[in-house]
Design a protein around this motif. Structure first.
Motif, PDB file in Angstrom:
ATOM      1  N   TRP A  14       0.812  -1.215   0.000  1.00  0.00           N
ATOM      2  CA  TRP A  14       0.000   0.000   0.000  1.00  0.00           C
ATOM      3  C   TRP A  14       0.848   1.268   0.000  1.00  0.00           C
ATOM      4  O   TRP A  14       0.694   2.141  -0.847  1.00  0.00           O
ATOM      5  CB  TRP A  14      -0.937   0.008   1.212  1.00  0.00           C
ATOM      6  N   PHE A  15       1.763   1.367   0.942  1.00  0.00           N
ATOM      7  CA  PHE A  15       2.482   2.625   1.131  1.00  0.00           C
ATOM      8  C   PHE A  15       3.547   2.852   0.063  1.00  0.00           C
ATOM      9  O   PHE A  15       4.198   1.913  -0.404  1.00  0.00           O
ATOM     10  CB  PHE A  15       3.139   2.658   2.509  1.00  0.00           C
ATOM     11  N   ARG A  16       3.712   4.145  -0.279  1.00  0.00           N
ATOM     12  CA  ARG A  16       4.739   4.578  -1.227  1.00  0.00           C
ATOM     13  C   ARG A  16       5.467   5.785  -0.637  1.00  0.00           C
ATOM     14  O   ARG A  16       4.905   6.533   0.160  1.00  0.00           O
ATOM     15  CB  ARG A  16       4.106   4.964  -2.567  1.00  0.00           C
ATOM     16  N   LEU A  17       6.700   5.986  -1.047  1.00  0.00           N
ATOM     17  CA  LEU A  17       7.487   7.108  -0.555  1.00  0.00           C
ATOM     18  C   LEU A  17       7.047   8.405  -1.212  1.00  0.00           C
ATOM     19  O   LEU A  17       7.025   8.515  -2.437  1.00  0.00           O
ATOM     20  CB  LEU A  17       8.973   6.858  -0.826  1.00  0.00           C
ATOM     21  N   GLY A  18       6.726   9.402  -0.367  1.00  0.00           N
ATOM     22  CA  GLY A  18       6.322  10.701  -0.887  1.00  0.00           C
ATOM     23  C   GLY A  18       7.420  11.734  -0.854  1.00  0.00           C
ATOM     24  O   GLY A  18       7.592  12.528  -1.790  1.00  0.00           O
ATOM     25  N   ALA A  19       8.204  11.761   0.214  1.00  0.00           N
ATOM     26  CA  ALA A  19       9.322  12.694   0.357  1.00  0.00           C
ATOM     27  C   ALA A  19      10.173  12.244   1.529  1.00  0.00           C
ATOM     28  O   ALA A  19       9.711  11.494   2.399  1.00  0.00           O
ATOM     29  CB  ALA A  19       8.830  14.129   0.570  1.00  0.00           C
ATOM     30  N   LEU A  20      11.405  12.732   1.577  1.00  0.00           N
ATOM     31  CA  LEU A  20      12.376  12.299   2.576  1.00  0.00           C
ATOM     32  C   LEU A  20      13.136  13.508   3.118  1.00  0.00           C
ATOM     33  O   LEU A  20      13.686  14.284   2.344  1.00  0.00           O
ATOM     34  CB  LEU A  20      13.345  11.292   1.943  1.00  0.00           C
ATOM     35  N   ALA A  21      13.163  13.643   4.449  1.00  0.00           N
ATOM     36  CA  ALA A  21      13.824  14.793   5.072  1.00  0.00           C
ATOM     37  C   ALA A  21      14.552  14.362   6.343  1.00  0.00           C
ATOM     38  O   ALA A  21      14.082  14.618   7.457  1.00  0.00           O
ATOM     39  CB  ALA A  21      12.810  15.888   5.374  1.00  0.00           C
ATOM     40  N   PRO A  22      15.700  13.707   6.232  1.00  0.00           N
ATOM     41  CA  PRO A  22      16.457  13.324   7.424  1.00  0.00           C
ATOM     42  C   PRO A  22      17.234  14.502   8.004  1.00  0.00           C
ATOM     43  O   PRO A  22      17.600  15.441   7.286  1.00  0.00           O
ATOM     44  CB  PRO A  22      17.403  12.242   6.899  1.00  0.00           C
ATOM     45  N   VAL A  23      17.485  14.431   9.312  1.00  0.00           N
ATOM     46  CA  VAL A  23      18.118  15.539  10.034  1.00  0.00           C
ATOM     47  C   VAL A  23      19.344  15.036  10.799  1.00  0.00           C
ATOM     48  O   VAL A  23      19.229  14.120  11.626  1.00  0.00           O
ATOM     49  CB  VAL A  23      17.132  16.182  11.038  1.00  0.00           C
ATOM     50  N   SER A  24      20.501  15.607  10.524  1.00  0.00           N
ATOM     51  CA  SER A  24      21.710  15.417  11.344  1.00  0.00           C
ATOM     52  C   SER A  24      22.041  13.950  11.584  1.00  0.00           C
ATOM     53  O   SER A  24      22.221  13.516  12.725  1.00  0.00           O
ATOM     54  CB  SER A  24      21.555  16.139  12.686  1.00  0.00           C
ATOM     55  N   GLY A  25      22.136  13.205  10.499  1.00  0.00           N
ATOM     56  CA  GLY A  25      22.430  11.789  10.635  1.00  0.00           C
ATOM     57  C   GLY A  25      23.918  11.474  10.600  1.00  0.00           C
ATOM     58  O   GLY A  25      24.720  12.232  10.054  1.00  0.00           O
ATOM     59  N   ALA A  26      24.274  10.330  11.184  1.00  0.00           N
ATOM     60  CA  ALA A  26      25.634   9.779  11.051  1.00  0.00           C
ATOM     61  C   ALA A  26      25.585   8.763   9.922  1.00  0.00           C
ATOM     62  O   ALA A  26      25.789   7.566  10.122  1.00  0.00           O
ATOM     63  CB  ALA A  26      26.079   9.144  12.354  1.00  0.00           C
ATOM     64  N   TYR A  27      25.317   9.266   8.715  1.00  0.00           N
ATOM     65  CA  TYR A  27      25.048   8.393   7.577  1.00  0.00           C
ATOM     66  C   TYR A  27      26.260   7.542   7.209  1.00  0.00           C
ATOM     67  O   TYR A  27      26.123   6.389   6.831  1.00  0.00           O
ATOM     68  CB  TYR A  27      24.636   9.222   6.363  1.00  0.00           C
ATOM     69  N   ASP A  28      27.444   8.145   7.301  1.00  0.00           N
ATOM     70  CA  ASP A  28      28.683   7.424   7.025  1.00  0.00           C
ATOM     71  C   ASP A  28      29.297   7.047   8.368  1.00  0.00           C
ATOM     72  O   ASP A  28      30.352   7.552   8.754  1.00  0.00           O
ATOM     73  CB  ASP A  28      29.621   8.306   6.200  1.00  0.00           C
ATOM     74  N   PHE A  29      28.606   6.161   9.070  1.00  0.00           N
ATOM     75  CA  PHE A  29      28.922   5.891  10.472  1.00  0.00           C
ATOM     76  C   PHE A  29      30.340   5.334  10.639  1.00  0.00           C
ATOM     77  O   PHE A  29      31.115   5.807  11.471  1.00  0.00           O
ATOM     78  CB  PHE A  29      27.889   4.916  11.042  1.00  0.00           C
ATOM     79  N   GLY A  30      30.685   4.340   9.833  1.00  0.00           N
ATOM     80  CA  GLY A  30      32.007   3.743   9.956  1.00  0.00           C
ATOM     81  C   GLY A  30      33.105   4.574   9.332  1.00  0.00           C
ATOM     82  O   GLY A  30      34.215   4.656   9.860  1.00  0.00           O
ATOM     83  N   GLY A  31      32.802   5.222   8.208  1.00  0.00           N
ATOM     84  CA  GLY A  31      33.831   5.950   7.483  1.00  0.00           C
ATOM     85  C   GLY A  31      34.098   7.351   7.970  1.00  0.00           C
ATOM     86  O   GLY A  31      35.202   7.885   7.794  1.00  0.00           O
ATOM     87  N   THR A  32      33.089   7.983   8.582  1.00  0.00           N
ATOM     88  CA  THR A  32      33.224   9.382   9.008  1.00  0.00           C
ATOM     89  C   THR A  32      33.005   9.570  10.500  1.00  0.00           C
ATOM     90  O   THR A  32      33.802  10.224  11.181  1.00  0.00           O
ATOM     91  CB  THR A  32      32.226  10.269   8.228  1.00  0.00           C
ATOM     92  N   GLU A  33      31.929   9.015  11.043  1.00  0.00           N
ATOM     93  CA  GLU A  33      31.571   9.298  12.427  1.00  0.00           C
ATOM     94  C   GLU A  33      32.525   8.646  13.424  1.00  0.00           C
ATOM     95  O   GLU A  33      32.961   9.294  14.384  1.00  0.00           O
ATOM     96  CB  GLU A  33      30.131   8.852  12.704  1.00  0.00           C
ATOM     97  N   LEU A  34      32.843   7.386  13.245  1.00  0.00           N
ATOM     98  CA  LEU A  34      33.751   6.724  14.188  1.00  0.00           C
ATOM     99  C   LEU A  34      35.134   7.376  14.193  1.00  0.00           C
ATOM    100  O   LEU A  34      35.688   7.630  15.279  1.00  0.00           O
ATOM    101  CB  LEU A  34      33.840   5.229  13.894  1.00  0.00           C
ATOM    102  N   PRO A  35      35.737   7.670  13.044  1.00  0.00           N
ATOM    103  CA  PRO A  35      37.011   8.402  13.087  1.00  0.00           C
ATOM    104  C   PRO A  35      36.888   9.755  13.776  1.00  0.00           C
ATOM    105  O   PRO A  35      37.811  10.176  14.486  1.00  0.00           O
ATOM    106  CB  PRO A  35      37.377   8.561  11.605  1.00  0.00           C
ATOM    107  N   ALA A  36      35.751  10.430  13.597  1.00  0.00           N
ATOM    108  CA  ALA A  36      35.572  11.743  14.207  1.00  0.00           C
ATOM    109  C   ALA A  36      35.508  11.665  15.727  1.00  0.00           C
ATOM    110  O   ALA A  36      36.026  12.553  16.424  1.00  0.00           O
ATOM    111  CB  ALA A  36      34.303  12.406  13.667  1.00  0.00           C
ATOM    112  N   LEU A  37      34.899  10.627  16.265  1.00  0.00           N
ATOM    113  CA  LEU A  37      34.828  10.533  17.725  1.00  0.00           C
ATOM    114  C   LEU A  37      36.168  10.091  18.328  1.00  0.00           C
ATOM    115  O   LEU A  37      36.440  10.345  19.501  1.00  0.00           O
ATOM    116  CB  LEU A  37      33.677   9.628  18.172  1.00  0.00           C
ATOM    117  N   LEU A  38      37.015   9.478  17.507  1.00  0.00           N
ATOM    118  CA  LEU A  38      38.330   9.081  17.996  1.00  0.00           C
ATOM    119  C   LEU A  38      39.348  10.210  17.930  1.00  0.00           C
ATOM    120  O   LEU A  38      40.281  10.249  18.734  1.00  0.00           O
ATOM    121  CB  LEU A  38      38.852   7.881  17.182  1.00  0.00           C
ATOM    122  N   ASP A  39      39.182  11.127  16.972  1.00  0.00           N
ATOM    123  CA  ASP A  39      40.175  12.194  16.833  1.00  0.00           C
ATOM    124  C   ASP A  39      39.737  13.535  17.403  1.00  0.00           C
ATOM    125  O   ASP A  39      40.375  14.560  17.165  1.00  0.00           O
ATOM    126  CB  ASP A  39      40.601  12.362  15.373  1.00  0.00           C
ATOM    127  N   GLY A  40      38.645  13.534  18.174  1.00  0.00           N
ATOM    128  CA  GLY A  40      38.262  14.737  18.894  1.00  0.00           C
ATOM    129  C   GLY A  40      37.338  15.684  18.156  1.00  0.00           C
ATOM    130  O   GLY A  40      37.018  16.755  18.683  1.00  0.00           O
TER     131      GLY A  40
END
Length: 373
Positions: free
Chosen positions: A181-207
């Motif tokens: 039944w359901f279909r995607l109408g629009a998408l609005a994510p806020v402040s995500g750690a989308y690249d969790f392994g590649g960006t977020e984890l290094p960022a929390l380790l290097d301050g």
């Protein structure tokens, strides 16, 4: 759906405005009073086994019969009560109320292991966040006829922080036709750690991530991923004493954020052993495989619905590079996903939290404009 419980009624727009104001949110988009329900529904756990979960459904009063659903996925919490259906007039429930008071059906999963759901919460597990979100939509669709409403096919999807990745996971499933039944109408994510392994984890380790937040996220990552993917043999491999004997218990769903703060050190180096730090800096084995799935929310599909990515300048928790990486990945897929920079907004001294407050009214307005097109 297993059960539905009426939680509260805010009978007038003025009452809704007061509720939003008490949570620190704007009230400029309020048009209707609302009624809130907690739904308990059947879903599956990360291994595909039957379980149950709960969520918040908020409906506008004296509105049109046909309602468009807005799915909101909330940010990280440690206690089971840090979820939309368990808190009123709060940071996690205000966005749902805001969307409903503008004329939509606000739908918010508590996630597995949160709210009234049994067991432990599988944090940052995109698969179960997706199924919990989709099954919450299905439960809402089953329930709303009792209130004289029906849900339209198009779903507007949003989410904050942890919920931003969850929102992308749900949107991907909707576009792929995983519900009849359901279909995607629009998408609005806020402040995500989308690249969790590649960006977020290094960022929390290097301050680059605020130190205490980095400690909590490092601990939560290792504990949550251990439960699903068996990434270490004993806590002492990754956590220094005395935290090797205490940290896992902090993430049992019964400890508050304040207890989590008191029970962890001030820096990542005080928390992690050399092996623990290396595991997060250069993931291998089961952790690397799991992170590839987590990090695919922006890279392995191309949304065909309108997309906007929201962020706050200088976010101290979900570093801005996550949003930049997501936008670039979508662009490579032929998707123009503009970034809405909310500026240096703050909520209780946090720009990360401030982005949820500032983005909510903006997203309510944007979704409303799309509905009228």
């Amino acid at each position: 759906m297993v059960s539905a419980e009426k939680l509260y009624t805010l009978a007038t727009p003025r009452a809704v405005a007061a509720e939003l104001g008490s949570a620190g949110f704007e009230d400029g988009t309020v048009r209707y009073g609302v009624v809130a329900y907690r739904l308990v529904y059947r879903t599956v756990d990360p291994h595909g086994r039957p379980t149950t979960a709960s969520g918040l459904l908020v409906l506008p009063l004296n509105s049109e019969r046909r309602l468009q659903a807005v799915s909101f996925a909330h940010g990280t919490g440690s206690h089971k009560d840090d979820s939309p259906s368990m808190r009123r007039g709060a940071f996690v429930s205000a966005p749902v109320i805001a969307h409903a008071s503008a004329g939509a059906a606000g739908v918010a999963p508590d996630y597995l292991g949160m709210g009234k759901g049994p067991g432990l919460h599988p944090w940052m597990d995109i698969g179960s966040e997706t199924t919990a979100s989709l099954d919450m939509l299905r439960a809402a669709r089953a329930f709303v006829p009792r209130t004289g409403h029906v849900l339209e096919r198009e779903v507007m999807v949003t989410g904050f922080s942890q919920g931003a990745s969850a929102a992308l996971g749900l949107s991907r499933a909707l576009q792929a036709g995983e519900d009849r039944w359901f279909r995607l109408g629009a998408l609005a994510p806020v402040s995500g750690a989308y690249d969790f392994g590649g960006t977020e984890l290094p960022a929390l380790l290097d301050g680059k991530v605020e130190p205490k937040s980095g400690v909590v996220y490092a601990a939560y990552t290792l504990v949550a991923f251990q439960r699903l993917h068996d990434i270490y043999d004993s806590p002492g491999e990754v956590f220094r004493a005395p935290y090797d004997s205490t940290v896992e218990a902090l993430f049992d769903g019964a400890h508050t954020g304040e207890q989590l703060m008191r029970g962890t050190p001030g820096t990542v180096d005080e928390l992690l052993t050399e092996h623990g730090r290396e595991l997060l800096a250069h993931p291998t084995g089961p952790l690397a495989a799991a992170l590839r799935t987590t990090d695919a929310v922006c890279t392995d599909w191309a949304p065909r619905a309108p997309v906007r990515l929201y962020m706050a300048t200088g976010d101290e928790q979900a570093v801005n590079a996550n949003t930049e990486r997501c936008r670039a990945a979508l662009f490579r897929k032929g998707v123009d996903a503009p970034v809405v920079d909310l500026g240096a907004v703050e909520y209780h001294g946090s720009r990360h939290l401030g982005s949820n407050v500032a983005a909510t009214s903006s997203i309510v307005r944007w979704f409303g404009e799309l509905r009228q097109q």
